[in-house]
Scaffold this motif. Structure first.
Motif, PDB file in Angstrom:
ATOM      1  N   CYS A   1       0.953  -1.063  -0.080  1.00 38.51           N
ATOM      2  CA  CYS A   1      -0.053  -0.207   0.056  1.00 38.51           C
ATOM      3  C   CYS A   1       0.864   1.418  -0.082  1.00 38.51           C
ATOM      4  O   CYS A   1       0.369   2.481   0.544  1.00 38.51           O
ATOM      5  N   ARG A   2       2.072   1.317  -0.603  1.00 34.65           N
ATOM      6  CA  ARG A   2       2.729   2.313  -0.455  1.00 34.65           C
ATOM      7  C   ARG A   2       2.357   3.546  -1.324  1.00 34.65           C
ATOM      8  O   ARG A   2       2.524   4.875  -0.955  1.00 34.65           O
ATOM      9  N   LYS A   3       1.810   3.366  -2.544  1.00 34.56           N
ATOM     10  CA  LYS A   3       1.131   4.483  -3.349  1.00 34.56           C
ATOM     11  C   LYS A   3      -0.140   4.886  -2.343  1.00 34.56           C
ATOM     12  O   LYS A   3      -0.161   6.376  -2.245  1.00 34.56           O
ATOM     13  N   THR A   4      -0.921   4.307  -1.832  1.00 34.87           N
ATOM     14  CA  THR A   4      -2.235   4.868  -1.097  1.00 34.87           C
ATOM     15  C   THR A   4      -1.463   5.749   0.215  1.00 34.87           C
ATOM     16  O   THR A   4      -1.757   6.759   0.550  1.00 34.87           O
ATOM     17  N   GLN A   5      -0.460   5.004   0.520  1.00 36.70           N
ATOM     18  CA  GLN A   5       0.052   5.693   1.954  1.00 36.70           C
ATOM     19  C   GLN A   5       0.819   6.956   1.388  1.00 36.70           C
ATOM     20  O   GLN A   5       0.771   8.109   2.211  1.00 36.70           O
ATOM     21  N   GLY A   6       1.425   7.074   0.337  1.00 34.38           N
ATOM     22  CA  GLY A   6       2.169   8.397   0.057  1.00 34.38           C
ATOM     23  C   GLY A   6       0.922   9.361  -0.366  1.00 34.38           C
ATOM     24  O   GLY A   6       1.362  10.682   0.103  1.00 34.38           O
ATOM     25  N   VAL A   7      -0.160   9.047  -0.896  1.00 32.14           N
ATOM     26  CA  VAL A   7      -1.355  10.107  -0.890  1.00 32.14           C
ATOM     27  C   VAL A   7      -1.871  10.752   0.529  1.00 32.14           C
ATOM     28  O   VAL A   7      -1.998  11.643   0.728  1.00 32.14           O
ATOM     29  N   PHE A   8      -1.804   9.667   1.352  1.00 32.41           N
ATOM     30  CA  PHE A   8      -2.312  10.013   2.651  1.00 32.41           C
ATOM     31  C   PHE A   8      -1.367  10.731   3.316  1.00 32.41           C
ATOM     32  O   PHE A   8      -1.565  11.848   4.041  1.00 32.41           O
ATOM     33  N   ASP A   9      -0.022  10.423   3.284  1.00 36.31           N
ATOM     34  CA  ASP A   9       1.035  11.359   4.034  1.00 36.31           C
ATOM     35  C   ASP A   9       0.994  12.520   3.089  1.00 36.31           C
ATOM     36  O   ASP A   9       1.217  13.545   4.124  1.00 36.31           O
ATOM     37  N   LYS A  10       0.961  12.734   2.045  1.00 42.53           N
ATOM     38  CA  LYS A  10       0.795  14.130   1.563  1.00 42.53           C
ATOM     39  C   LYS A  10      -0.130  14.887   1.990  1.00 42.53           C
ATOM     40  O   LYS A  10      -0.048  16.269   2.469  1.00 42.53           O
ATOM     41  N   CYS A  11      -1.306  14.609   2.081  1.00 43.48           N
ATOM     42  CA  CYS A  11      -2.699  15.016   2.817  1.00 43.48           C
ATOM     43  C   CYS A  11      -2.470  15.535   4.148  1.00 43.48           C
ATOM     44  O   CYS A  11      -2.745  16.617   4.546  1.00 43.48           O
ATOM     45  N   MET A  12      -1.967  14.562   5.065  1.00 47.18           N
ATOM     46  CA  MET A  12      -1.725  14.837   6.403  1.00 47.18           C
ATOM     47  C   MET A  12      -0.670  16.100   6.467  1.00 47.18           C
ATOM     48  O   MET A  12      -0.769  16.963   7.403  1.00 47.18           O
ATOM     49  N   LEU A  13       0.339  16.264   5.466  1.00 47.35           N
ATOM     50  CA  LEU A  13       1.447  17.158   5.762  1.00 47.35           C
ATOM     51  C   LEU A  13       0.804  18.591   5.227  1.00 47.35           C
ATOM     52  O   LEU A  13       1.093  19.659   5.983  1.00 47.35           O
ATOM     53  N   GLU A  14       0.093  18.481   4.205  1.00 48.25           N
ATOM     54  CA  GLU A  14      -0.689  19.790   3.648  1.00 48.25           C
ATOM     55  C   GLU A  14      -1.726  20.214   4.677  1.00 48.25           C
ATOM     56  O   GLU A  14      -1.573  21.685   4.763  1.00 48.25           O
ATOM     57  N   ASN A  15      -2.612  19.467   4.994  1.00 52.36           N
ATOM     58  CA  ASN A  15      -3.679  19.775   5.860  1.00 52.36           C
ATOM     59  C   ASN A  15      -3.357  20.179   7.465  1.00 52.36           C
ATOM     60  O   ASN A  15      -4.046  20.911   8.066  1.00 52.36           O
ATOM     61  N   LEU A  16      -2.930  19.075   8.025  1.00 52.53           N
ATOM     62  CA  LEU A  16      -2.463  18.939   9.424  1.00 52.53           C
ATOM     63  C   LEU A  16      -0.922  19.156   9.792  1.00 52.53           C
ATOM     64  O   LEU A  16      -0.918  19.623  11.030  1.00 52.53           O
ATOM     65  N   ASN A  17      -0.393  19.555   8.627  1.00 47.42           N
ATOM     66  CA  ASN A  17       0.991  19.940   9.137  1.00 47.42           C
ATOM     67  C   ASN A  17       1.786  18.868  10.051  1.00 47.42           C
ATOM     68  O   ASN A  17       2.671  19.160  10.642  1.00 47.42           O
ATOM     69  N   LEU A  18       1.282  17.617   9.734  1.00 45.99           N
ATOM     70  CA  LEU A  18       2.054  16.432  10.379  1.00 45.99           C
ATOM     71  C   LEU A  18       2.644  15.534   9.528  1.00 45.99           C
ATOM     72  O   LEU A  18       2.129  14.752   8.633  1.00 45.99           O
ATOM     73  N   GLU A  19       3.951  15.609   9.625  1.00 47.69           N
ATOM     74  CA  GLU A  19       4.991  14.892   8.637  1.00 47.69           C
ATOM     75  C   GLU A  19       4.909  13.187   9.390  1.00 47.69           C
ATOM     76  O   GLU A  19       5.102  13.028  10.561  1.00 47.69           O
ATOM     77  N   ARG A  20       5.066  12.256   8.400  1.00 49.40           N
ATOM     78  CA  ARG A  20       5.285  11.069   8.902  1.00 49.40           C
ATOM     79  C   ARG A  20       6.674  10.794   9.514  1.00 49.40           C
ATOM     80  O   ARG A  20       7.517  11.198   8.849  1.00 49.40           O
ATOM     81  N   PRO A  21       6.604  10.155  10.559  1.00 48.94           N
ATOM     82  CA  PRO A  21       7.770   9.977  11.310  1.00 48.94           C
ATOM     83  C   PRO A  21       8.625   9.167  10.541  1.00 48.94           C
ATOM     84  O   PRO A  21       8.212   8.192   9.914  1.00 48.94           O
ATOM     85  N   PRO A  22      10.198   9.498  10.350  1.00 49.48           N
ATOM     86  CA  PRO A  22      11.098   8.584   9.732  1.00 49.48           C
ATOM     87  C   PRO A  22      11.120   7.115  10.326  1.00 49.48           C
ATOM     88  O   PRO A  22      10.590   7.128  11.594  1.00 49.48           O
ATOM     89  N   PHE A  23      11.685   6.269   9.769  1.00 45.63           N
ATOM     90  CA  PHE A  23      11.591   4.888  10.057  1.00 45.63           C
ATOM     91  C   PHE A  23      12.755   4.895  11.397  1.00 45.63           C
ATOM     92  O   PHE A  23      13.850   5.313  11.451  1.00 45.63           O
ATOM     93  N   GLY A  24      12.236   4.159  12.554  1.00 47.87           N
ATOM     94  CA  GLY A  24      12.964   4.235  13.719  1.00 47.87           C
ATOM     95  C   GLY A  24      12.865   5.219  14.855  1.00 47.87           C
ATOM     96  O   GLY A  24      13.621   5.412  15.798  1.00 47.87           O
TER      97      GLY A  24
END
Length: 176
Positions: A103-126
């Motif tokens: 689900c990496r493609k849908t994850q990317g779309v969701f992460d982009k939406c979260m960054l744009e609308n809630l200013n919440l970046e997905r935390p890096p691995f680890g």
């Protein structure tokens, strides 16, 4: 901990909070952003549980974690519902163990939406494995003194008669 009549249990009204009624796939889809969003409340709760060693003393911190989780998912519902539903649906239906790998493609779309609308970046691995110092306003609980117990078996008085063992030594290979 031994439960006796002296143990005071909380009332049901103290324990009753609104539940987070979500499926496994939904919780996994929002897990990384949720962990980042509610990091302060989660760390406060875990610090309380570690220091107090009594879950009854951390009820309010647990309620704060639940409230933060509900607030997070309400914000996601307002801003990124379609992207989130696609991602959660992909996690639910793409594998039997709710794997992220398909689900990496849908994850990317969701992460982009979260960054744009809630200013919440997905935390890096680890990110959640990194050590951090948590600053809290809750006072540190007092350290309980270590229990000292009297000697259970008193020693023989000086000059007491010490008879030889009736059946020989326990260390039979050392006897003559």
């Amino acid at each position: 901990m031994v439960v006796t009549a002296d143990v005071v249990l909380p009332e049901e009204s103290e324990l009753t909070v609104e539940e987070v009624n979500l499926t496994t796939a939904t919780l996994r889809a929002g897990s990384f952003h949720l962990g980042k969003y509610c990091e302060q409340a989660n760390n406060e709760f875990m610090l309380c549980r570690f220091e107090e060693k009594d879950p009854r003393k951390c009820i309010n911190e647990g309620k704060a974690v639940t409230a933060c989780t509900l607030d997070f998912f309400r914000k996601v519902k307002k801003t990124c519902l379609d992207e989130f539903n696609q991602y959660a649906n992909c996690i639910d239906k793409s594998s039997g163990d709710y794997s992220f790998e398909f689900c990496r493609k849908t994850q990317g779309v969701f992460d982009k939406c979260m960054l744009e609308n809630l200013n919440l970046e997905r935390p890096p691995f680890g990110y959640f494995c990194e050590p951090r110092v948590h600053d809290t306003k809750r006072p540190k609980p007092p350290v309980e003194p270590k229990a000292v117990y009297p000697d259970a078996t008193p020693a023989l008085p000086e000059g007491a008669e010490k008879k030889p063992a009736r059946f020989g030594s326990r260390f039979y290979w050392m006897t003559e």
